[in-house]
Design a protein around this motif. Structure first.
Motif, PDB file in Angstrom:
ATOM      1  N   SER A  99       0.790  -1.076   0.044  1.00 31.64           N
ATOM      2  CA  SER A  99      -0.075   0.127   0.037  1.00 31.64           C
ATOM      3  C   SER A  99       0.947   1.134   0.181  1.00 31.64           C
ATOM      4  O   SER A  99       1.598   1.587   0.966  1.00 31.64           O
ATOM      5  CB  SER A  99      -0.929   0.167   1.420  1.00 31.64           C
ATOM      6  OG  SER A  99      -1.335   1.382   1.543  1.00 31.64           O
ATOM      7  N   ARG A 100       0.699   2.212  -0.854  1.00 33.41           N
ATOM      8  CA  ARG A 100       1.346   3.374  -0.855  1.00 33.41           C
ATOM      9  C   ARG A 100       0.994   4.291   0.242  1.00 33.41           C
ATOM     10  O   ARG A 100       2.121   4.956   0.600  1.00 33.41           O
ATOM     11  CB  ARG A 100       1.325   4.226  -2.212  1.00 33.41           C
ATOM     12  CG  ARG A 100       2.014   3.444  -3.515  1.00 33.41           C
ATOM     13  CD  ARG A 100       1.921   4.484  -4.693  1.00 33.41           C
ATOM     14  NE  ARG A 100       2.533   3.802  -5.837  1.00 33.41           N
ATOM     15  CZ  ARG A 100       2.865   4.177  -6.891  1.00 33.41           C
ATOM     16  NH1 ARG A 100       2.323   5.487  -7.277  1.00 33.41           N
ATOM     17  NH2 ARG A 100       3.628   3.843  -7.828  1.00 33.41           N
ATOM     18  N   TYR A 101      -0.027   4.263   0.732  1.00 39.43           N
ATOM     19  CA  TYR A 101      -0.311   5.359   1.992  1.00 39.43           C
ATOM     20  C   TYR A 101       0.503   4.430   2.851  1.00 39.43           C
ATOM     21  O   TYR A 101       1.076   5.493   3.784  1.00 39.43           O
ATOM     22  CB  TYR A 101      -1.938   5.226   2.104  1.00 39.43           C
ATOM     23  CG  TYR A 101      -2.248   6.285   2.981  1.00 39.43           C
ATOM     24  CD1 TYR A 101      -2.429   7.452   2.465  1.00 39.43           C
ATOM     25  CD2 TYR A 101      -2.162   5.895   4.431  1.00 39.43           C
ATOM     26  CE1 TYR A 101      -2.848   8.565   3.226  1.00 39.43           C
ATOM     27  CE2 TYR A 101      -2.579   7.046   5.189  1.00 39.43           C
ATOM     28  CZ  TYR A 101      -3.043   8.250   4.748  1.00 39.43           C
ATOM     29  OH  TYR A 101      -3.219   9.432   5.376  1.00 39.43           O
ATOM     30  N   GLN A 103       3.020   2.826   3.016  1.00 40.61           N
ATOM     31  CA  GLN A 103       4.553   3.082   2.727  1.00 40.61           C
ATOM     32  C   GLN A 103       4.852   4.561   2.967  1.00 40.61           C
ATOM     33  O   GLN A 103       5.863   4.935   3.602  1.00 40.61           O
ATOM     34  CB  GLN A 103       4.887   2.693   1.109  1.00 40.61           C
ATOM     35  CG  GLN A 103       4.738   1.334   0.951  1.00 40.61           C
ATOM     36  CD  GLN A 103       5.233   1.002  -0.514  1.00 40.61           C
ATOM     37  OE1 GLN A 103       5.751   2.007  -1.244  1.00 40.61           O
ATOM     38  NE2 GLN A 103       5.269  -0.191  -1.032  1.00 40.61           N
ATOM     39  N   LEU A 104       3.926   5.534   2.819  1.00 38.68           N
ATOM     40  CA  LEU A 104       4.306   6.774   3.194  1.00 38.68           C
ATOM     41  C   LEU A 104       4.358   7.114   4.567  1.00 38.68           C
ATOM     42  O   LEU A 104       5.262   7.777   5.238  1.00 38.68           O
ATOM     43  CB  LEU A 104       3.087   7.693   2.418  1.00 38.68           C
ATOM     44  CG  LEU A 104       3.097   9.241   3.024  1.00 38.68           C
ATOM     45  CD1 LEU A 104       4.410   9.785   2.403  1.00 38.68           C
ATOM     46  CD2 LEU A 104       1.903   9.796   2.106  1.00 38.68           C
ATOM     47  N   ARG A 135      11.869  -4.231  -5.864  1.00 35.21           N
ATOM     48  CA  ARG A 135      10.862  -3.134  -5.638  1.00 35.21           C
ATOM     49  C   ARG A 135       9.566  -3.751  -5.011  1.00 35.21           C
ATOM     50  O   ARG A 135       9.346  -4.947  -5.957  1.00 35.21           O
ATOM     51  CB  ARG A 135      10.545  -2.227  -6.620  1.00 35.21           C
ATOM     52  CG  ARG A 135      11.614  -1.290  -7.121  1.00 35.21           C
ATOM     53  CD  ARG A 135      11.359  -0.197  -8.041  1.00 35.21           C
ATOM     54  NE  ARG A 135      10.915  -0.982  -9.371  1.00 35.21           N
ATOM     55  CZ  ARG A 135       9.734  -0.920  -9.878  1.00 35.21           C
ATOM     56  NH1 ARG A 135       8.657  -0.359  -9.038  1.00 35.21           N
ATOM     57  NH2 ARG A 135       9.374  -1.440 -11.044  1.00 35.21           N
ATOM     58  N   ARG A 145       7.653   1.330 -13.934  1.00 40.44           N
ATOM     59  CA  ARG A 145       7.212   2.236 -13.077  1.00 40.44           C
ATOM     60  C   ARG A 145       6.485   3.348 -13.372  1.00 40.44           C
ATOM     61  O   ARG A 145       5.325   3.571 -12.425  1.00 40.44           O
ATOM     62  CB  ARG A 145       8.763   3.021 -12.713  1.00 40.44           C
ATOM     63  CG  ARG A 145       9.771   2.176 -11.722  1.00 40.44           C
ATOM     64  CD  ARG A 145      11.273   3.023 -11.880  1.00 40.44           C
ATOM     65  NE  ARG A 145      12.296   2.402 -11.109  1.00 40.44           N
ATOM     66  CZ  ARG A 145      12.300   2.310  -9.956  1.00 40.44           C
ATOM     67  NH1 ARG A 145      11.429   2.729  -9.032  1.00 40.44           N
ATOM     68  NH2 ARG A 145      13.365   1.470  -9.353  1.00 40.44           N
ATOM     69  N   GLY A 149       5.055   6.162 -10.350  1.00 37.46           N
ATOM     70  CA  GLY A 149       6.289   5.422  -9.740  1.00 37.46           C
ATOM     71  C   GLY A 149       7.544   5.959  -9.592  1.00 37.46           C
ATOM     72  O   GLY A 149       8.043   5.782  -8.344  1.00 37.46           O
ATOM     73  N   PHE A 152       7.191   8.628  -6.574  1.00 39.70           N
ATOM     74  CA  PHE A 152       7.078   7.886  -5.351  1.00 39.70           C
ATOM     75  C   PHE A 152       8.430   7.098  -4.902  1.00 39.70           C
ATOM     76  O   PHE A 152       8.489   6.591  -3.917  1.00 39.70           O
ATOM     77  CB  PHE A 152       5.858   6.977  -5.573  1.00 39.70           C
ATOM     78  CG  PHE A 152       5.500   6.413  -4.072  1.00 39.70           C
ATOM     79  CD1 PHE A 152       4.606   7.386  -3.310  1.00 39.70           C
ATOM     80  CD2 PHE A 152       5.555   5.359  -3.609  1.00 39.70           C
ATOM     81  CE1 PHE A 152       4.128   7.009  -1.979  1.00 39.70           C
ATOM     82  CE2 PHE A 152       5.308   5.025  -2.559  1.00 39.70           C
ATOM     83  CZ  PHE A 152       4.531   5.859  -1.626  1.00 39.70           C
ATOM     84  N   ALA A 156       9.439   4.899  -1.417  1.00 39.92           N
ATOM     85  CA  ALA A 156       9.232   3.341  -1.331  1.00 39.92           C
ATOM     86  C   ALA A 156      10.424   2.691  -0.889  1.00 39.92           C
ATOM     87  O   ALA A 156      10.253   1.799   0.002  1.00 39.92           O
ATOM     88  CB  ALA A 156       8.907   2.809  -2.684  1.00 39.92           C
TER      89      ALA A 156
END
Length: 349
Positions: A99-101, A103-104, A135, A145, A149, A152, A156
């Motif tokens: 999840s990018r959120y 990861q943030l 990755r 990517r 990507g 981000f 990441a």
């Protein structure tokens, strides 16, 4: 314990993640945790998350419902609201390292002990990618990517660094999946003790149930081939109920109920809990998915048999990569090897 005193902060974006956080907390004797629910927008998932949040509250944990999607300013407001709890937490529990959120959120913290709990079979891919220094890319998505990507990528990389053990913090993977063992990372088995204790033994009925999958919705399988396969399996094995995946579309389920002549049921909780609550069929058929690894554990003290249905190459869409089909094949192979499941051949058109 108030939120300000919390030492464990857990994040869940799906009902299964929240279930496995409860399983981890029970086995780890973690005491009371603050569970932050980051709900998606689809109503089925939100409904299951609401019910799981109620079970978490009943188990003595604090639950915080935090909207993080839905508008341009929502993610920023959520980050601001979570800044204090993140700063105070000594241990973070997450359910989806892809999840990018999340990861943030990981990238914004200093060294913290981290526990990764299952979000399904994706845990197998996460551990494999972590071991190989790759990755983090979901198995059914292209590896390219793209502009987003690339932007981000620094976030990441920092998040992946937090997911590796190092000075001042530990990493644990709490899983029901067969995963690679990595130096420095503790792998703890999820035996679904909380689920068994909470629901007791289910009533087992005659006949078979079939577990639905969202592989059509994620662009992996062709819908026409999937509907034909379900129809064939239902006729051959006497399937009475089809347990829908929370991401399956209403239109597909309507068509399926008509052509396969089965009762389509949308569970109000993760299938692991539905199966334990009962009633459940004496045979459970499933395509390669999380449940071929979880249900044998959840129902280990019953006579229920779980069977895994193979996929035929002709069912895949043109966008499916060899990596994705290989991953699904590995899910089936490991389920046979670890749990001794019987594999059913793919229905032929």
């Amino acid at each position: 314990m108030s939120e300000s005193e919390a030492t464990t902060l857990a994040f869940a974006e799906s009902p299964v993640q929240l279930l496995n956080i409860l399983e981890w907390a029970r086995g780890a004797d973690a005491g009371r945790c603050v569970l932050v629910v980051l709900p998606p927008r689809d109503p089925t998932t939100r409904g299951q998350l609401r019910r799981m949040a109620g079970l978490a509250t009943d188990s003595g944990h604090e639950v915080r419902w935090q909207e993080a999607r839905g508008g341009a300013a929502t993610p920023t407001r959520a980050l601001a609201a979570l800044a204090g709890p993140l700063r105070r937490a000594r241990r973070l529990v997450i359910g989806d390292p892809f999840s990018r959120y999340l990861q943030l959120l990981l990238s914004l913290t200093g060294p913290r002990d981290v526990v990764v709990v299952d979000d399904g079979t994706a845990t197998m891919e996460f551990v494999s990618q972590l071991a190989d220094g790759e990755r983090l890319v979901r198995w059914h998505r292209p590896a390219g990517r793209g502009p987003a990507g690339l932007l981000f990528a620094p976030v990441a990389r920092r998040a992946v660094h937090r997911l590796r053990p190092g000075a001042g913090h530990t990493v644990e993977v709490f899983t029901a999946m067969p995963v690679r063992r990595l130096d420095g990372i503790t792998v703890t088995e999820n035996a679904f003790l909380w689920t068994r204790e909470h629901f007791g033994r289910p009533r087992v009925t005659e006949g078979a149930d079939l577990v639905g999958t969202s592989l059509v919705e994620t662009g992996v399988l062709r819908e026409d081939r999937y509907l034909a396969a379900v129809t064939d399996l239902a006729r051959e094995h006497g399937v009475a109920r089809y347990w829908a995946h929370r991401k399956e579309s209403a239109e597909k389920l309507r068509r399926l109920g008509q052509v396969a002549n089965v009762e389509v049921v949308r569970p109000d909780l993760p299938l692991e809990l539905v199966a334990r609550r009962g009633p459940i069929g004496g045979r459970i058929l499933s395509f390669p998915s999380t449940v071929v690894h979880t249900l044998p554990r959840v129902l280990a003290d019953t006579e229920v048999k779980v069977l895994v249905c193979a996929l035929a190459e002709g069912w895949f869409t043109d966008r499916v990569t060899a990596r994705a089909s290989g991953f699904l094949s590995n899910v089936t192979t490991t389920a046979r090897g670890v749990h001794g499941l019987v594999s059913l051949p793919a229905p032929q058109p």
